[in-house]
Design an enzyme around this catalytic site. Structure first.
Site, PDB file in Angstrom:
ATOM      1  CD  GLU A 233      -4.943   2.640   0.516  1.00 34.65           C
ATOM      2  OE1 GLU A 233      -3.766   2.476   1.264  1.00 34.65           O
ATOM      3  OE2 GLU A 233      -6.229   1.790   0.759  1.00 34.65           O
ATOM      4  CB  CYS A 267       3.159   4.491  -0.789  1.00 39.96           C
ATOM      5  SG  CYS A 267       2.295   3.392  -1.473  1.00 39.96           S
TER       6      CYS A 267
HETATM    7  P1  NAD Z   1       0.007  14.595  -3.263  1.00 40.00           P
HETATM    8  O1  NAD Z   1      -0.675  14.575  -1.978  1.00 40.00           O
HETATM    9  O2  NAD Z   1       0.692  15.868  -3.698  1.00 40.00           O
HETATM   10  O3  NAD Z   1      -1.052  14.564  -4.555  1.00 40.00           O
HETATM   11  C1  NAD Z   1      -1.792  13.369  -4.674  1.00 40.00           C
HETATM   12  C2  NAD Z   1      -2.980  14.104  -5.816  1.00 40.00           C
HETATM   13  O4  NAD Z   1      -3.944  14.959  -4.904  1.00 40.00           O
HETATM   14  C3  NAD Z   1      -2.772  14.803  -6.989  1.00 40.00           C
HETATM   15  O5  NAD Z   1      -3.664  14.199  -7.833  1.00 40.00           O
HETATM   16  C4  NAD Z   1      -3.043  16.085  -6.623  1.00 40.00           C
HETATM   17  O6  NAD Z   1      -3.267  16.969  -7.631  1.00 40.00           O
HETATM   18  C5  NAD Z   1      -4.131  16.142  -5.586  1.00 40.00           C
HETATM   19  N1  NAD Z   1      -4.315  17.188  -4.856  1.00 40.00           N
HETATM   20  C6  NAD Z   1      -3.588  18.077  -4.330  1.00 40.00           C
HETATM   21  N2  NAD Z   1      -4.459  18.956  -3.520  1.00 40.00           N
HETATM   22  C7  NAD Z   1      -5.511  18.493  -3.408  1.00 40.00           C
HETATM   23  C8  NAD Z   1      -6.347  19.150  -3.010  1.00 40.00           C
HETATM   24  N3  NAD Z   1      -6.477  20.344  -2.045  1.00 40.00           N
HETATM   25  N4  NAD Z   1      -7.710  18.669  -3.077  1.00 40.00           N
HETATM   26  C9  NAD Z   1      -7.867  17.439  -3.774  1.00 40.00           C
HETATM   27  N5  NAD Z   1      -6.859  16.841  -4.501  1.00 40.00           N
HETATM   28  C10 NAD Z   1      -5.535  17.414  -4.203  1.00 40.00           C
HETATM   29  O7  NAD Z   1       0.846  13.200  -3.440  1.00 40.00           O
HETATM   30  P2  NAD Z   1       1.787  12.780  -4.712  1.00 40.00           P
HETATM   31  O8  NAD Z   1       2.858  13.721  -4.502  1.00 40.00           O
HETATM   32  O9  NAD Z   1       1.297  12.975  -6.085  1.00 40.00           O
HETATM   33  O10 NAD Z   1       2.201  11.372  -4.167  1.00 40.00           O
HETATM   34  C11 NAD Z   1       2.963  10.976  -3.105  1.00 40.00           C
HETATM   35  C12 NAD Z   1       2.541  10.568  -1.923  1.00 40.00           C
HETATM   36  O11 NAD Z   1       1.504   9.729  -2.327  1.00 40.00           O
HETATM   37  C13 NAD Z   1       3.532  10.050  -1.267  1.00 40.00           C
HETATM   38  O12 NAD Z   1       3.261  10.360   0.304  1.00 40.00           O
HETATM   39  C14 NAD Z   1       3.393   8.540  -1.019  1.00 40.00           C
HETATM   40  O13 NAD Z   1       3.703   7.878  -0.075  1.00 40.00           O
HETATM   41  C15 NAD Z   1       1.692   8.301  -1.284  1.00 40.00           C
HETATM   42  N6  NAD Z   1       1.283   7.250  -1.730  1.00 40.00           N
HETATM   43  C16 NAD Z   1       0.550   6.331  -1.340  1.00 40.00           C
HETATM   44  C17 NAD Z   1      -0.039   5.006  -1.714  1.00 40.00           C
HETATM   45  C18 NAD Z   1      -0.638   4.376  -0.943  1.00 40.00           C
HETATM   46  O14 NAD Z   1      -1.274   3.283  -1.425  1.00 40.00           O
HETATM   47  N7  NAD Z   1      -0.715   4.221   0.482  1.00 40.00           N
HETATM   48  C19 NAD Z   1       0.516   4.888  -2.905  1.00 40.00           C
HETATM   49  C20 NAD Z   1       1.367   5.773  -3.941  1.00 40.00           C
HETATM   50  C21 NAD Z   1       1.643   7.050  -3.299  1.00 40.00           C
END
Ligand code: NAD
Length: 492
Positions: A233, A267
């Site tokens: 997502e 998002c």
């Molecule tokens: P992010 O990708 O920076 O981090 C998301 C999660 O992934 C965090 O828990 C982080 O610690 C973890 N992570 C980071 N590097 C990783 C790796 N190499 N391996 C595994 N896990 C890792 O995103 P964010 O800044 O926390 O969230 C914002 C983003 O999320 C935006 O792009 C937003 O649109 C999206 N989002 C999507 C939805 C949806 O349902 N489609 C909902 C909410 C947010």
């Protein structure tokens, strides 16, 4: 676990707490415990799981004040927005708990003429342990779309919340333990991105990831090592399209909330607005009037809070700068709206479609507004991007609105309101392209965390036994004649 990290209140920069950074061994140990818990949880009856999930839901609503306060502190969003997010999460736990048996339980299917002697059944069995990696922007609602559905499907869950919201993650997990104290069916692992990558490489049976497309690519690569399936997502660049016949006040109201609530850190937030040429100036004026009355802050009257993740402010700054440098104009706000940790509302008009303000996820309280000939052109421009998460259509003509909604290349669309699909638990939620793949919520969301199991039971001897070396040429002839009768009709 000697390493730790701190979280800060984004509005005041005051420390909130110190949390452990789970290393590889700790993550693997947690997943091993989860497998034991999964064996117990999956052996419960549907009813027994339902009762426990409903008890959890009830606990969350009774203690909503505490959890909302924590969400407010860690993300900076207004308290009422935090309450709304929790309420929506509760609606999903309720739906998943009540519908799991109906969606996933054994059901007979027709076996067809060729296999008429067989009774056929399909059922959806739990995967085992699901690793949920969550973001910070809706730290209750978003991971719950995976957690509640995975649990209702009979899995144990290991949850790695964002490093910006570990306290909220911890509160969710401990609230579940209040309702289900027997086994650690829902566990927490805290840490930075690396902890998430250990989870993706561990013995989990599926990863439910929510976050940016860039991180999803890394998680997918890690999952590939063990062929661990994943649901992704990711972000969006959702468009709201206003037809010439739309109720302009309602459209402006929805556009402003869709773009600015939660400081645009949504998002499925509205980032682009396409407006029919005939009403463009009237609509823009309505939008500007509403937006000018709103302001960010940490006080009770503030309309939205600070940016949760300080690094995002640079992205917002770049997008505003690029929009203006490429010929767009700031109708409300501009670069001066950035007053860390806050960003005031910004309306950018007539920005070229090639600007990063139009092509990339901004994740801030900004919106681009562009004139189009009609709904069809709005849909064409909305579809031109690499994201495909949600979208909104404002139009009075029902048929035209439905047609445009279907033509939007994204997972969810609301007509004449914004983001409403997220509050309908029966509707699947997810995107395509850089917005990810797979679905949470609804029946599809339950099946995402289960594997189909097909069973046939021979209830009488077959007329012709096709799967035997005793099969004769005569048998084959009979079956071919039958197949010709059944399938040989000419179709024009
Ligand atoms: P992010 O990708 O920076 O981090 C998301 C999660 O992934 C965090 O828990 C982080 O610690 C973890 N992570 C980071 N590097 C990783 C790796 N190499 N391996 C595994 N896990 C890792 O995103 P964010 O800044 O926390 O969230 C914002 C983003 O999320 C935006 O792009 C937003 O649109 C999206 N989002 C999507 C939805 C949806 O349902 N489609 C909902 C909410 C947010």
């Amino acid at each position: 676990m000697s390493r730790t990290f701190d979280t800060l209140n984004p509005a005041t920069s005051e420390p909130i707490g110190t949390f452990a950074i789970f290393g590889e061994d700790e993550v693997n140990d947690t997943v091993a415990r989860a497998h034991e818990a999964a064996a117990w949880w999956s052996a419960l009856s549907w009813k027994e799981r339902q009762v426990r999930l409903l008890a959890w839901k009830s606990y969350l609503i009774r203690y909503i004040g505490r959890l909302a306060e924590l969400v407010h502190e860690e993300t900076g969003k207004p308290l009422a927005d935090a309450q709304l997010e929790i309420l929506l999460a509760i609606v999903h736990i309720d739906w998943a708990a009540r519908q799991a048996r109906k969606v996933l339980g054994p059901r007979k299917v027709r076996s067809g003429i060729v296999a008429i002697n067989q009774a056929a059944t399909v059922e959806y069995q739990p995967l085992g342990v699901v690793g949920v990696i969550g973001p910070w922007n809706y730290p209750v609602f978003t991971p719950m779309g995976s957690i509640a559905y995975a649990l209702a499907a009979g899995n144990a869950v290991v949850f790695k919340p964002s490093e910006f919201t570990p306290a909220v993650g911890g509160a969710l997990v401990s609230s579940f333990a209040e309702a289900v104290p027997d086994y650690p069916v829902l566990q927490l692992v805290t840490g930075l991105g690396e902890t998430g990558s250990f989870l993706a490489r561990s013995a989990v049976n599926k990863i439910a990831f929510t976050g940016s497309a860039a991180t999803a690519r890394k998680v997918m690569a890690a999952c590939a090592e063990n062929l661990t399936p994943m649901v992704a997502e990711c972000g969006g660049k959702d468009a709201l399209i206003v037809s010439a016949d739309a109720n302009l006040d309602a459209a402006a109201d929805a556009a402003v909330w869709g773009a600015l609530s939660n400081a645009g850190q949504t998002c499925i937030g509205v980032e682009r607005i396409y407006v029919a040429q005939d009403i463009y100036h009237t609509f823009l004026a309505k939008l500007a009037e509403r937006v000018s009355a709103l302001r960010p802050g940490d006080d009770r009257e503030a309309d939205y809070g600070p940016m949760t993740m300080p690094g995002q402010i640079e992205v917002i700054e770049q997008h505003i700068a690029d929009a203006i440098a490429s010929g767009g104009r700031a109708v409300v706000g501009g670069l001066g709206s950035i007053r860390r940790p806050y960003v005031g509302p910004v309306i950018l008009a007539d920005v070229p479609e090639s600007s990063t303000a139009v092509t990339d996820e901004t994740f801030g309280p900004t919106m681009t507004v562009t004139a189009v000939a009609d709904l069809a052109e709005g849909v064409r421009l909305a579809n031109a991007g690499r994201y495909g998460l949600g979208g909104t259509i404002f139009a009075r003509n029902k048929k035209a609105a439905m047609q445009a909604a279907r033509a939007l290349r994204c997972g969810m669309t609301s007509i004449n309101s914004v983001i409403s699909y997220a509050s309908v638990p029966a509707l699947p939620f997810g995107g395509s392209g850089d917005s990810g793949f797979g679905r949470i919520h609804g029946a599809d969301g339950l099946r995402e965390f289960a594997r189909a199991k097909s069973i046939t039971r021979q209830r009488m001897k077959p007329l012709v036994n096709l799967t035997s070396f005793s099969r004769t040429d005569e048998d084959m002839k009979k079956i071919l004649s039958l197949a010709t009768i059944l399938h040989g009709k000419r179709y024009k």
